[in-house]
Enzyme design. Structure first.
Site, short mmCIF file in Angstrom:
data_model
loop_
_atom_site.label_atom_id
_atom_site.label_comp_id
_atom_site.label_asym_id
_atom_site.label_seq_id
_atom_site.Cartn_x
_atom_site.Cartn_y
_atom_site.Cartn_z
N SER A 62 -65.60 -7.08 -3.79
CA SER A 62 -65.22 -7.98 -4.89
C SER A 62 -66.09 -7.89 -6.13
O SER A 62 -65.69 -8.36 -7.19
CB SER A 62 -65.27 -9.43 -4.40
OG SER A 62 -63.98 -9.97 -4.39
N LYS A 65 -64.69 -6.60 -9.25
CA LYS A 65 -63.89 -7.47 -10.14
C LYS A 65 -64.61 -7.70 -11.46
O LYS A 65 -63.99 -7.86 -12.52
CB LYS A 65 -63.57 -8.80 -9.44
CG LYS A 65 -62.61 -8.61 -8.24
CD LYS A 65 -62.44 -9.89 -7.44
CE LYS A 65 -61.30 -9.84 -6.43
NZ LYS A 65 -61.62 -9.38 -5.10
N TYR A 186 -56.70 -1.17 -7.15
CA TYR A 186 -57.59 -2.28 -6.73
C TYR A 186 -58.38 -1.89 -5.46
O TYR A 186 -59.60 -2.07 -5.40
CB TYR A 186 -56.75 -3.54 -6.52
CG TYR A 186 -57.49 -4.65 -5.81
CD1 TYR A 186 -58.38 -5.46 -6.50
CD2 TYR A 186 -57.29 -4.89 -4.45
CE1 TYR A 186 -59.08 -6.48 -5.84
CE2 TYR A 186 -57.98 -5.90 -3.79
CZ TYR A 186 -58.87 -6.69 -4.49
OH TYR A 186 -59.56 -7.68 -3.84
N TYR A 238 -67.07 -17.10 -4.21
CA TYR A 238 -65.94 -17.59 -3.42
C TYR A 238 -65.85 -19.12 -3.52
O TYR A 238 -66.28 -19.70 -4.53
CB TYR A 238 -66.05 -17.12 -1.97
CG TYR A 238 -66.11 -15.61 -1.86
CD1 TYR A 238 -65.09 -14.83 -2.37
CD2 TYR A 238 -67.19 -14.97 -1.28
CE1 TYR A 238 -65.13 -13.44 -2.27
CE2 TYR A 238 -67.24 -13.58 -1.18
CZ TYR A 238 -66.21 -12.83 -1.69
OH TYR A 238 -66.25 -11.46 -1.61
N VAL A 256 -67.35 -8.87 0.10
CA VAL A 256 -67.35 -8.95 1.57
C VAL A 256 -68.03 -7.73 2.24
O VAL A 256 -68.22 -7.73 3.44
CB VAL A 256 -65.94 -9.15 2.16
CG1 VAL A 256 -65.35 -10.47 1.75
CG2 VAL A 256 -65.02 -7.99 1.81
N1 GLU Z 1 -61.19 -5.53 -0.83
C1 GLU Z 1 -61.36 -6.89 -0.42
C2 GLU Z 1 -60.03 -7.61 -0.33
O1 GLU Z 1 -59.27 -7.53 -1.22
C3 GLU Z 1 -62.28 -7.55 -1.38
C4 GLU Z 1 -62.62 -8.90 -0.93
C5 GLU Z 1 -63.93 -9.40 -1.43
O2 GLU Z 1 -64.92 -8.72 -1.44
O3 GLU Z 1 -63.91 -10.57 -1.81
O4 GLU Z 1 -59.71 -8.24 0.63
#
Ligand code: GLU
Length: 305
Positions: A62, A65, A186, A238, A256
């Site tokens: 994530s 992002k 993504y 989160y 994650v």
């Molecule tokens: N690739 C993970 C997903 O989309 C990223 C989640 C994350 O790190 O929050 O589920």
């Protein structure tokens, strides 16, 4: 002293590693050892302090992002990006589909999956994966960043929830491009391999207002950086972002894969790797480490001591 504070924060964080759990919903991530914990701090005056597993490569997940949002803000501008995605904490888990279906057509913010997929949908006609990879290498000052094919395949194989988010965005007219190739981009961005060091560099550039503190080159505009840091503080951890804004008070983004990238305004970038996660998806050792460091060194954004 910085060295002592980082060391005792790292030792403190290690105590909690076995209270967490390595992510396994992407099968390849479950191979990481829960006892890894590494921290790297790059200060603005050129010091680097490191403890633990800082050489270990892991996937950015994530935290990518932040990179795609930075690229979108630079390339497409603030108004265009935020006509597609809001700036509100969702209070839901990162991959929730709930509010997107029931409460709003626009995703709540670019730090959750729906928002990031939306932002990638805006970028996809403009940039290739190779351009985004080169940009990631530049703003993390790490030429070793590569696509981790094993994690990418594992994520693509199990990524139906993210495809569902993509189709929902398309059905609402928010996403206009091809869903499968947007979500694939993504997945690729989530599967970039980084280290705690590269995350600390990215944090350092954000802490320095978008200017590379080593070369003096401006990489991101001041407005892009201000926007990103605010969203990191309000939405970066989160659905624990509110609690951690109070307890830690350092703009941070976690993934994650176990990474946390943090920035202390005009002072330092911090990169952490600890794949044992709390129930929300944050590195559990990393969160305790940051809380300890913030207290010891008075790094909370609103600390007045
Ligand atoms: N690739 C993970 C997903 O989309 C990223 C989640 C994350 O790190 O929050 O589920």
């Amino acid at each position: 002293m910085l060295e002592d504070a980082v060391k005792s924060a790292w030792q403190y964080g290690r105590r909690f590693l076995l209270n967490g759990k390595v992510a396994d919903y992407i099968p390849e991530l479950s191979k990481a050892s829960p006892v890894y914990l590494g921290v790297c701090v790059h200060t603005m005056d050129g010091k680097t302090v490191e403890y633990g597993d800082v050489d270990q490569r892991f996937t950015i997940q994530s935290i990518s992002k932040v990179i795609t949002l930075a690229m979108a803000l630079e390339l497409l501008g603030f108004d265009k990006v935020f006509s597609h995605v809001m700036m509100e904490p969702s209070g839901d888990s990162f991959n929730s589909i709930l509010k997107l279906d029931t409460a709003s057509n626009r995703p709540y913010n670019p730090m959750i999956n729906a928002g990031a997929i939306d932002v990638i949908g805006l970028l996809a006609p403009e940039v290739s994966f190779e351009t985004l990879l080169a940009f990631a290498r530049t703003i993390c000052m790490d030429d070793g960043i590569e696509l981790d094919m094993d994690v990418y395949r594992s994520e693509a194989f199990t990524g139906d929830r993210n495809r569902a988010i993509g189709y929902l965005l398309k059905s609402k007219g928010v996403l206009s491009g091809d869903v499968l190739s947007t979500v694939d981009l993504y997945f690729r961005m989530c599967s970039l391999s980084v280290t705690a060091r590269s995350l600390a560099r990215l944090g350092q550039i954000l802490a320095n207002g978008g200017v590379n503190p080593v070369t003096g080159e401006r990489l991101l505009s001041a407005q892009t950086v201000r926007t990103i840091k605010t969203l990191m503080l309000t939405c970066g951890m989160y659905d624990r972002s509110g609690e951690l804004a109070v307890r830690v008070g350092i703009p941070s983004k976690s993934g994650v894969g176990g990474g946390i990238m943090s920035c202390v305004e005009k002072c330092m970038g911090i990169g952490i790797y600890g794949p044992s996660l709390d129930e929300k998806g944050n590195s559990i050792g990393g969160v305790y480490l940051l809380e300890h460091l913030s207290k010891e060194m008075h790094l909370h954004i609103f600390d007045s001591e």
